[in-house]
Design a protein around this motif. Structure first.
Motif, PDB file in Angstrom:
ATOM      1  N   ARG A  10       0.825  -1.208   0.000  1.00 40.24           N
ATOM      2  CA  ARG A  10       0.000   0.000   0.000  1.00 40.24           C
ATOM      3  C   ARG A  10       0.857   1.255   0.000  1.00 40.24           C
ATOM      4  NH1 ARG A  10      -3.829  -0.493   4.859  1.00 40.24           N
ATOM      5  NH2 ARG A  10      -4.534   1.505   4.080  1.00 40.24           N
ATOM      6  N   PRO A  11       0.380   2.315  -0.646  1.00 41.95           N
ATOM      7  CA  PRO A  11       1.101   3.592  -0.598  1.00 41.95           C
ATOM      8  C   PRO A  11       0.985   4.206   0.794  1.00 41.95           C
ATOM      9  CG  PRO A  11      -0.962   3.851  -1.790  1.00 41.95           C
ATOM     10  CD  PRO A  11      -0.829   2.392  -1.474  1.00 41.95           C
ATOM     11  N   TRP A  12       2.045   4.883   1.224  1.00 41.76           N
ATOM     12  CA  TRP A  12       2.024   5.462   2.573  1.00 41.76           C
ATOM     13  C   TRP A  12       0.927   6.508   2.728  1.00 41.76           C
ATOM     14  CZ3 TRP A  12       2.621  10.576   3.686  1.00 41.76           C
ATOM     15  CH2 TRP A  12       3.287  11.387   2.766  1.00 41.76           C
ATOM     16  N   GLN A  13       0.515   7.092   1.617  1.00 44.86           N
ATOM     17  CA  GLN A  13      -0.517   8.118   1.667  1.00 44.86           C
ATOM     18  C   GLN A  13      -1.885   7.537   2.052  1.00 44.86           C
ATOM     19  OE1 GLN A  13       1.694   7.611  -0.792  1.00 44.86           O
ATOM     20  NE2 GLN A  13       2.654   9.544  -1.356  1.00 44.86           N
ATOM     21  N   ARG A  14      -2.018   6.206   1.999  1.00 42.67           N
ATOM     22  CA  ARG A  14      -3.285   5.553   2.335  1.00 42.67           C
ATOM     23  C   ARG A  14      -3.150   4.622   3.545  1.00 42.67           C
ATOM     24  NH1 ARG A  14      -7.068   5.978  -1.987  1.00 42.67           N
ATOM     25  NH2 ARG A  14      -6.101   6.886  -3.822  1.00 42.67           N
ATOM     26  N   VAL A  15      -2.141   4.890   4.361  1.00 39.56           N
ATOM     27  CA  VAL A  15      -1.897   4.062   5.542  1.00 39.56           C
ATOM     28  C   VAL A  15      -1.890   4.958   6.776  1.00 39.56           C
ATOM     29  CG1 VAL A  15      -0.178   2.605   6.691  1.00 39.56           C
ATOM     30  CG2 VAL A  15      -0.535   2.374   4.229  1.00 39.56           C
TER      31      VAL A  15
END
Length: 124
Positions: A35-40
Motif C-alpha cells: 500500500r502507498p504510505w498516503q493511504r496508511v
C-alpha cells in the motif's frame, strides 16, 4: 502492532515506486499487503511519515519495522523459494552494507528512472 499480515509501504506519489509496487503485486508471491504510505495510518504501525517518504518500509506481521534495503530483503524472504536466496544474502554483512548503499543511490535518483518524475524526488 501485530496484524497477522505483513505490510509493504511505498510512496504512491512516485511513478517509479508505484511501478515497482505493481510489479511486486503482479509477479512476486508475497503474503504482504502492498500500500502507498498516503493511504496508511502510519502512526498505527509505528512508522514515522519522514521514513515513509524517504524509503520503502516493511512492517512485519510481528510489528517489526525495516526500511530501505532491509525492507527489500524482508520482502524477498517473504516470497520464499528462489526469491528468499537474495533476501537472505542481503541480510548479512558485507552484502547488507552494499545493499544499503545501492538502495540509497537508487532512491536518490528515482526521479530519473523509468516511470519517475519530479514528484519522485526525495524530500530535502
Amino acid at each position: 502492532m501485530g496484524t497477522g499480515r505483513a505490510l509493504l509501504i511505498f510512496d504512491g506519489d512516485c511513478g517509479f515506486c508505484s511501478r515497482c509496487a505493481r510489479f511486486i503485486t503482479r509477479r512476486m508471491p508475497t503474503s504482504a499487503e502492498v500500500r502507498p504510505w498516503q493511504r496508511v495510518d502510519l502512526a498505527a504501525y509505528g512508522v514515522r511519515p519522514e521514513q515513509a517518504q524517504y524509503e520503502i518500509v516493511w512492517v512485519g506481521a510481528d510489528g517489526r519495522i525495516d526500511g530501505g534495503a532491509q525492507a527489500v530483503a524482508r520482502l524477498l524472504l517473504d516470497c520464499g523459494r528462489l526469491w528468499a536466496v537474495p533476501g537472505a544474502v542481503l541480510r548479512i554483512p558485507p552484502f547488507r552494507w552494499i545493499a544499503h548503499g545501492v538502495y540509497r543511490l537508487i532512491a536518490a535518483n528515482r526521479y530519473r528512472l523509468p516511470g519517475g518524475s519530479a514528484a519522485c524526488r526525495l524530500p530535502d
